[in-house]
Design an enzyme around this catalytic site. Sequence first.
Site, PDB file in Angstrom:
ATOM      1  N   GLY A   1       0.820  -1.206   0.000  1.00 52.00           N
ATOM      2  CA  GLY A   1       0.000   0.000   0.000  1.00 52.00           C
ATOM      3  C   GLY A   1       0.853   1.254   0.000  1.00 52.00           C
ATOM      4  N   GLY A   2       0.317   2.266   0.654  1.00 51.20           N
ATOM      5  CA  GLY A   2       1.010   3.550   0.709  1.00 51.20           C
ATOM      6  C   GLY A   2       2.378   3.450   1.343  1.00 51.20           C
TER       7      GLY A   2
ATOM      8  N   GLY B   1      21.031  12.922 -31.457  1.00 47.76           N
ATOM      9  CA  GLY B   1      20.584  13.498 -30.193  1.00 47.76           C
ATOM     10  C   GLY B   1      21.258  12.820 -29.013  1.00 47.76           C
ATOM     11  N   ALA B   2      21.555  11.534 -29.203  1.00 50.05           N
ATOM     12  CA  ALA B   2      22.193  10.790 -28.113  1.00 50.05           C
ATOM     13  C   ALA B   2      23.594  11.343 -27.837  1.00 50.05           C
ATOM     14  CB  ALA B   2      22.241   9.315 -28.461  1.00 50.05           C
TER      15      ALA B   2
HETATM   16  C1  HXC Z   1      -2.992  -4.521  12.072  1.00 50.18           C
HETATM   17  C2  HXC Z   1      -1.890  -6.345  11.226  1.00 50.18           C
HETATM   18  C3  HXC Z   1      -1.847  -5.749   9.951  1.00 50.18           C
HETATM   19  C4  HXC Z   1      -2.425  -4.455   9.815  1.00 50.18           C
HETATM   20  C5  HXC Z   1      -0.837  -7.620   9.855  1.00 50.18           C
HETATM   21  N1  HXC Z   1      -1.262  -7.492  11.119  1.00 50.18           N
HETATM   22  N2  HXC Z   1      -1.184  -6.567   9.129  1.00 50.18           N
HETATM   23  N3  HXC Z   1      -2.461  -5.723  12.269  1.00 50.18           N
HETATM   24  N4  HXC Z   1      -2.993  -3.883  10.910  1.00 50.18           N
HETATM   25  N5  HXC Z   1      -2.372  -3.797   8.664  1.00 50.18           N
HETATM   26  C6  HXC Z   1      -1.056  -8.415  12.222  1.00 50.18           C
HETATM   27  C7  HXC Z   1      -1.786  -9.721  12.027  1.00 50.18           C
HETATM   28  O1  HXC Z   1      -3.097  -9.608  12.470  1.00 50.18           O
HETATM   29  C8  HXC Z   1      -0.963 -10.663  12.885  1.00 50.18           C
HETATM   30  O2  HXC Z   1      -1.307 -10.481  14.234  1.00 50.18           O
HETATM   31  C9  HXC Z   1       0.442 -10.132  12.714  1.00 50.18           C
HETATM   32  O3  HXC Z   1       0.308  -8.788  12.249  1.00 50.18           O
HETATM   33  C10 HXC Z   1       1.229 -10.896  11.701  1.00 50.18           C
HETATM   34  O4  HXC Z   1       0.449 -11.015  10.525  1.00 50.18           O
HETATM   35  P1  HXC Z   1       0.175 -12.406   9.796  1.00 50.18           P
HETATM   36  O5  HXC Z   1      -0.926 -12.158   8.826  1.00 50.18           O
HETATM   37  O6  HXC Z   1      -0.007 -13.488  10.787  1.00 50.18           O
HETATM   38  O7  HXC Z   1       1.565 -12.640   9.073  1.00 50.18           O
HETATM   39  P2  HXC Z   1       1.821 -13.186   7.597  1.00 50.18           P
HETATM   40  O8  HXC Z   1       1.030 -14.433   7.348  1.00 50.18           O
HETATM   41  O9  HXC Z   1       3.284 -13.276   7.486  1.00 50.18           O
HETATM   42  O10 HXC Z   1       1.265 -12.077   6.618  1.00 50.18           O
HETATM   43  C11 HXC Z   1       1.803 -10.775   6.671  1.00 50.18           C
HETATM   44  C12 HXC Z   1       1.005  -9.850   5.772  1.00 50.18           C
HETATM   45  C13 HXC Z   1      -0.492  -9.906   6.109  1.00 50.18           C
HETATM   46  C14 HXC Z   1       1.263 -10.223   4.285  1.00 50.18           C
HETATM   47  C15 HXC Z   1       1.583  -8.431   5.981  1.00 50.18           C
HETATM   48  O11 HXC Z   1      -0.632  -9.782   7.495  1.00 50.18           O
HETATM   49  C16 HXC Z   1      -1.293  -8.852   5.446  1.00 50.18           C
HETATM   50  O12 HXC Z   1      -1.594  -8.981   4.215  1.00 50.18           O
HETATM   51  N6  HXC Z   1      -1.620  -7.813   6.174  1.00 50.18           N
HETATM   52  C17 HXC Z   1      -2.362  -6.688   5.625  1.00 50.18           C
HETATM   53  C18 HXC Z   1      -1.476  -5.887   4.728  1.00 50.18           C
HETATM   54  C19 HXC Z   1      -2.183  -4.659   4.161  1.00 50.18           C
HETATM   55  O13 HXC Z   1      -3.150  -4.803   3.389  1.00 50.18           O
HETATM   56  N7  HXC Z   1      -1.736  -3.533   4.592  1.00 50.18           N
HETATM   57  C20 HXC Z   1      -2.210  -2.308   4.017  1.00 50.18           C
HETATM   58  C21 HXC Z   1      -2.906  -1.576   5.090  1.00 50.18           C
HETATM   59  S1  HXC Z   1      -3.406  -0.048   4.384  1.00 50.18           S
HETATM   60  P3  HXC Z   1      -1.360 -11.688  15.269  1.00 50.18           P
HETATM   61  O14 HXC Z   1      -1.732 -11.045  16.559  1.00 50.18           O
HETATM   62  O15 HXC Z   1      -2.383 -12.629  14.752  1.00 50.18           O
HETATM   63  O16 HXC Z   1       0.009 -12.270  15.248  1.00 50.18           O
HETATM   64  C22 HXC Z   1      -2.001   0.830   4.259  1.00 50.18           C
HETATM   65  C23 HXC Z   1      -2.182   2.178   3.648  1.00 50.18           C
HETATM   66  C24 HXC Z   1      -1.048   3.046   3.992  1.00 50.18           C
HETATM   67  O17 HXC Z   1      -0.955   0.489   4.642  1.00 50.18           O
HETATM   68  C25 HXC Z   1      -1.237   4.319   3.228  1.00 50.18           C
HETATM   69  C26 HXC Z   1      -0.169   5.297   3.517  1.00 50.18           C
HETATM   70  C27 HXC Z   1      -0.295   6.509   2.662  1.00 50.18           C
END
Ligand code: HXC
Length: 510
Positions: free
Chosen positions: A171-172, A406-407
């Site tokens: 994401g961001g 040009g290059a």
């Molecule tokens: C809160 C999160 C989280 C999130 C992961 N966790 N992402 N908690 N917010 N965004 C937590 C999980 O619940 C889990 O907690 C622990 O972190 C580890 O994650 P797992 O899923 O168990 O690990 P893994 O299987 O290795 O997968 C990792 C991952 C996946 C690929 C990152 O968790 C995932 O796809 N997360 C969402 C990613 C995402 O879409 N992020 C974008 C958010 S929006 P527990 O307690 O169960 O261990 C964004 C916008 C920003 O970022 C914009 C800025 C301008």
Amino acid sequence: MERDEQYKLFQEKNKAAELGGGLERIQKQHESGKMTARERIDMLLDKGTFVEMDKLAVHKCTNFGMDKSHIPGDGVVSGYGKINGRQVFVYAYDFTVYGGTLSAVNSQKIVKVQELALKNGAPIIALNDSGGARIQEGVESLTGYASIFYQNTISSGVIPQISAILGPCAGGACYSPALTDFIFMVKENSHMFVTGPDVVKTVTHEEVNKEELGGAYTHSSKSGVAHFLSNTEEEVLMGIRELLTFLPQNNMDDAPNNPCNDDLNREEESLQTVVPVDPNIPYDMKDIIEPVLDDHYFFEVMPHFAKNAIVGFGRLGGRSVGIVANQPAFLAGVLDIDSSDKISRFIRFCDCFNIPIVTFEDVPGFLCGTNQEHNGIIRHGAKIVYAYAEATVPKLTVITRKAYGGAYIVMSSKQTGSDVNFAYPTAEVAVMGAEGAVNILYRKADEETKKKAIQEYKENFANPYRVAELGYIDEIIEPKQTRRKLIQALEMTRNKMKTLPPKKHGNIPL
Ligand code: HXC
């Protein structure tokens, strides 16, 4: 509280912070082939130099039961230390703590070290491994990113900023690394994408796995987002340490000048025969670059992307230089959109940080065709001339063979502000190649006339003498002299004084 208890409490809090998400999650991190944030920092920095800040910071979120869960440090380890004895700032997302997600509090931790790095003129390194915005914190997490991006932007061109992607970066969150100067990725475990495979499938019906979508290979060979592709985390961290040896601490510092044990006058016989007699036969430009540099050592940047151009760092007489070159061994060294972007950004980096630029040129022109035109080769190609022209660092050019059209102009020609221009006796400086030129001038002529005209064109233009007569080349040199000639020219330009007219900033064609 008794003194013993005070110390005990202090030790317990420290220990809790150092354990991050706990032994189980640390083990999971190791099982997935990753180091923890603290292990990474320890390996990156000189032994025992890390000073941690905000070790006991905790989030303030009360949503979704978060008020019952507090881990000191809150998912980011940040502070400062030394690399090769020089000051750096560092922060590492700790995936064992809430997936290394960004909370309002740990964004404040990051911004604190970013501000310190800027104020104290030292490089900053970000080790990314994070699930992105902490969902429970909502917009507070998003604004945290905004503050980090802001700091990245105002620090750009003042201090070197380096990012390593050592896990997810989605994401961001991708935009902080994208705003920094160099991105390192590690095979298999690092992924960067604006939206993951599931969202891609929903929106575009495209099926793609995360490796293909945004893995290390994709970003270092196809998208050009990443600059370095490493096999292991250790390789990433050692790569960062080495990269820093070529860079100054900030934009007010000179580029490093290391002791040099390599003979400054070394003549390299092999260079006499690298360029083939037949201009249509390719050769590897690195066979010229490497022997010229101190200890034959070239630290290449973006080696897998736009291979028709070469960029990277080396040293001449101990002094850091940025190398920009065409690569005749790939697509004949033609300039296209990707190579234009690669070259221009590298030139601008060198100019920001007072690193002289040495250009090795063998270029048949810009790539033609609808694909290039429709995607804006004019706009992208213009970046090269813009970047060279605005660069005030010493600029040296060596034309090894073709310098067409040009290059020729854009690849650091005299009139775009190059300080010293050399050519080999094999150089051909012309509007275009002989065959192409004759086909335009003698379109309707018979074959015999064309043959004669090609010969005449080659005699007149396919050599460096016409440009030397006009003063657009300062000296024609034997290839074996290249190292000495470049070192002399670097010495000559050591105190170069050049300023641009006052302006807020230019408007590079993006
Ligand atoms: C809160 C999160 C989280 C999130 C992961 N966790 N992402 N908690 N917010 N965004 C937590 C999980 O619940 C889990 O907690 C622990 O972190 C580890 O994650 P797992 O899923 O168990 O690990 P893994 O299987 O290795 O997968 C990792 C991952 C996946 C690929 C990152 O968790 C995932 O796809 N997360 C969402 C990613 C995402 O879409 N992020 C974008 C958010 S929006 P527990 O307690 O169960 O261990 C964004 C916008 C920003 O970022 C914009 C800025 C301008």
